[in-house]
Design an enzyme around this catalytic site. Sequence first.
Site, PDB file in Angstrom:
ATOM      1  N   ARG A  34      -8.690  52.861  15.769  1.00  0.00           N
ATOM      2  CA  ARG A  34      -9.612  52.504  14.691  1.00  0.00           C
ATOM      3  C   ARG A  34     -11.089  52.693  15.026  1.00  0.00           C
ATOM      4  O   ARG A  34     -11.930  52.679  14.140  1.00  0.00           O
ATOM      5  CB  ARG A  34      -9.356  51.052  14.259  1.00  0.00           C
ATOM      6  CG  ARG A  34      -7.961  50.862  13.682  1.00  0.00           C
ATOM      7  CD  ARG A  34      -7.761  49.469  13.129  1.00  0.00           C
ATOM      8  NE  ARG A  34      -8.640  49.204  12.001  1.00  0.00           N
ATOM      9  CZ  ARG A  34      -8.680  48.043  11.358  1.00  0.00           C
ATOM     10  NH1 ARG A  34      -7.910  47.039  11.748  1.00  0.00           N
ATOM     11  NH2 ARG A  34      -9.494  47.874  10.337  1.00  0.00           N
ATOM     12  N   PRO A  66      -6.494  43.836  21.518  1.00  0.00           N
ATOM     13  CA  PRO A  66      -6.725  43.491  22.924  1.00  0.00           C
ATOM     14  C   PRO A  66      -7.502  42.192  23.063  1.00  0.00           C
ATOM     15  O   PRO A  66      -8.552  41.997  22.436  1.00  0.00           O
ATOM     16  CB  PRO A  66      -7.544  44.675  23.448  1.00  0.00           C
ATOM     17  CG  PRO A  66      -7.252  45.793  22.502  1.00  0.00           C
ATOM     18  CD  PRO A  66      -7.054  45.146  21.172  1.00  0.00           C
ATOM     19  N   GLU A  67      -6.966  41.281  23.858  1.00  0.00           N
ATOM     20  CA  GLU A  67      -7.646  40.038  24.199  1.00  0.00           C
ATOM     21  C   GLU A  67      -7.835  40.007  25.705  1.00  0.00           C
ATOM     22  O   GLU A  67      -7.591  40.998  26.391  1.00  0.00           O
ATOM     23  CB  GLU A  67      -6.854  38.843  23.670  1.00  0.00           C
ATOM     24  CG  GLU A  67      -6.660  38.890  22.155  1.00  0.00           C
ATOM     25  CD  GLU A  67      -6.020  37.622  21.578  1.00  0.00           C
ATOM     26  OE1 GLU A  67      -6.345  36.525  22.049  1.00  0.00           O
ATOM     27  OE2 GLU A  67      -5.190  37.747  20.657  1.00  0.00           O
ATOM     28  N   ARG A  95     -20.217  20.669  16.334  1.00  0.00           N
ATOM     29  CA  ARG A  95     -19.528  20.193  15.136  1.00  0.00           C
ATOM     30  C   ARG A  95     -19.073  21.382  14.298  1.00  0.00           C
ATOM     31  O   ARG A  95     -19.681  21.756  13.298  1.00  0.00           O
ATOM     32  CB  ARG A  95     -20.417  19.239  14.339  1.00  0.00           C
ATOM     33  CG  ARG A  95     -20.911  18.047  15.157  1.00  0.00           C
ATOM     34  CD  ARG A  95     -21.382  16.918  14.277  1.00  0.00           C
ATOM     35  NE  ARG A  95     -20.276  16.338  13.511  1.00  0.00           N
ATOM     36  CZ  ARG A  95     -19.409  15.452  14.014  1.00  0.00           C
ATOM     37  NH1 ARG A  95     -19.507  15.046  15.268  1.00  0.00           N
ATOM     38  NH2 ARG A  95     -18.447  14.964  13.258  1.00  0.00           N
ATOM     39  N   HIS A 107      -4.877  59.639  19.702  1.00  0.00           N
ATOM     40  CA  HIS A 107      -5.998  58.708  19.645  1.00  0.00           C
ATOM     41  C   HIS A 107      -6.764  58.619  20.959  1.00  0.00           C
ATOM     42  O   HIS A 107      -7.605  57.730  21.103  1.00  0.00           O
ATOM     43  CB  HIS A 107      -5.506  57.317  19.223  1.00  0.00           C
ATOM     44  CG  HIS A 107      -4.867  57.298  17.870  1.00  0.00           C
ATOM     45  ND1 HIS A 107      -5.511  57.758  16.734  1.00  0.00           N
ATOM     46  CD2 HIS A 107      -3.640  56.881  17.463  1.00  0.00           C
ATOM     47  CE1 HIS A 107      -4.708  57.629  15.692  1.00  0.00           C
ATOM     48  NE2 HIS A 107      -3.580  57.106  16.107  1.00  0.00           N
ATOM     49  N   LYS A 109     -13.927  40.127  26.673  1.00  0.00           N
ATOM     50  CA  LYS A 109     -13.316  41.386  26.237  1.00  0.00           C
ATOM     51  C   LYS A 109     -14.126  42.620  26.655  1.00  0.00           C
ATOM     52  O   LYS A 109     -13.768  43.736  26.302  1.00  0.00           O
ATOM     53  CB  LYS A 109     -13.150  41.374  24.723  1.00  0.00           C
ATOM     54  CG  LYS A 109     -12.265  40.232  24.204  1.00  0.00           C
ATOM     55  CD  LYS A 109     -12.147  40.269  22.695  1.00  0.00           C
ATOM     56  CE  LYS A 109     -11.344  39.100  22.166  1.00  0.00           C
ATOM     57  NZ  LYS A 109     -11.166  39.149  20.697  1.00  0.00           N
ATOM     58  N   ARG A 120      -9.105  33.638   9.455  1.00  0.00           N
ATOM     59  CA  ARG A 120      -8.088  34.329  10.241  1.00  0.00           C
ATOM     60  C   ARG A 120      -6.698  33.815   9.888  1.00  0.00           C
ATOM     61  O   ARG A 120      -6.493  32.611   9.700  1.00  0.00           O
ATOM     62  CB  ARG A 120      -8.326  34.111  11.735  1.00  0.00           C
ATOM     63  CG  ARG A 120      -9.600  34.743  12.280  1.00  0.00           C
ATOM     64  CD  ARG A 120      -9.835  34.274  13.708  1.00  0.00           C
ATOM     65  NE  ARG A 120     -11.007  34.901  14.293  1.00  0.00           N
ATOM     66  CZ  ARG A 120     -10.970  35.923  15.138  1.00  0.00           C
ATOM     67  NH1 ARG A 120      -9.798  36.457  15.459  1.00  0.00           N
ATOM     68  NH2 ARG A 120     -12.070  36.432  15.656  1.00  0.00           N
TER      69      ARG A 120
END
Length: 259
Positions: free
Chosen positions: A111, A2-3, A151, A93, A59, A248
Site C-alpha cells: 500500500r 506490522p507492529e 484523561r 510489491h 515501529k 478502530r
Amino acid sequence: MPELPDVEGFRRTLAAHGVGKRITGVTTLDAGVLRGVSARRLREALRGRRFGEPRRLGKWLVVPVDGGPETVVLHFGMTGSLEWSDSDDRQRHDRVIFAFDDGELRYRDMRKLQGLRLLADDAELDRLLAGTGPDALEVPRERFRDLLGRRRGLKPLLTDQAVLAGLGNLLADEILWRARIAPRARAADLDRAAADRLHREMRKVLREAVQAGRVPPRKTWLTGRRDEPSGSCPRCGRALARGRVGGRGTVWCPRCQPG
C-alpha cells in the site's frame, strides 16, 4: 499490519544478513516509497558502503551507514516488510532492493503508506523521532503509570505512537484482554494495581510475540479467535463482542472485560 514484534523481526533480518557487508547496489523499483530522497541520491549515498547495527524504536527501524553521518530509516506502514533472499524470486510489491554479494534485502510494501528515508545526520534523525513515545517493550513500570495519568480512553492511548511506541490494534486488544480491562476504560481511572497488571501483561505479550516474530494467531490468544465469525473467548468461552473504540475495530470479552 506490522507492529512492534514484526519490526523487531525485520531488525533481526537486517542484522543477520545486511550488517558489515558491502552494498553492491541499490535499485528502486517504485519511488513511491521514498520520503525526502530521490532514487539516484539513495543509490549514490549507499553503494559501496556498509550498514551498521540497526536499532528499533516502536515501529521505526533505524539503520546507520558506516563511514558517514547518514542514517536509513524504514517505516512499514500497514503492509510493509523487509525480506532477505539469495534467489531471483522478486515479488510484485518489492519496492527497494539492497544488493550484496550473497543476496538481497528487499523493502516490500503493497500500500506504500509509509516508506524509506535517508537522513543526513543525527539532528535530522532526532527531529524525525522527536514526537515518538517510549518503546512499549522497554518502558519502565513507573513511566508507564505516568503515561496512564492522561484523561483519555485507554485503547486510543495505548495505540498513540506519540504516547507509547510500537502497539497497534491487535496488540492493544490482546493486552487489554490479558489484563481483564475493558477497551473503553479511561486510562486515568485505573488504580495502581490495574496499571501494574496492564504493564506486566504488555511485557509478557510483547516478549512472546517478539519470539514468534509476529503477533501469533494462537487459539489460546484473543488474536487467534478474533476473526472467527462465531469467535469465543479463549479463557471463558463467552461469545466475543465487537465494536469500534477510538475509530478502530475492537474485539473483547464482555465477561472477562466488564466495563
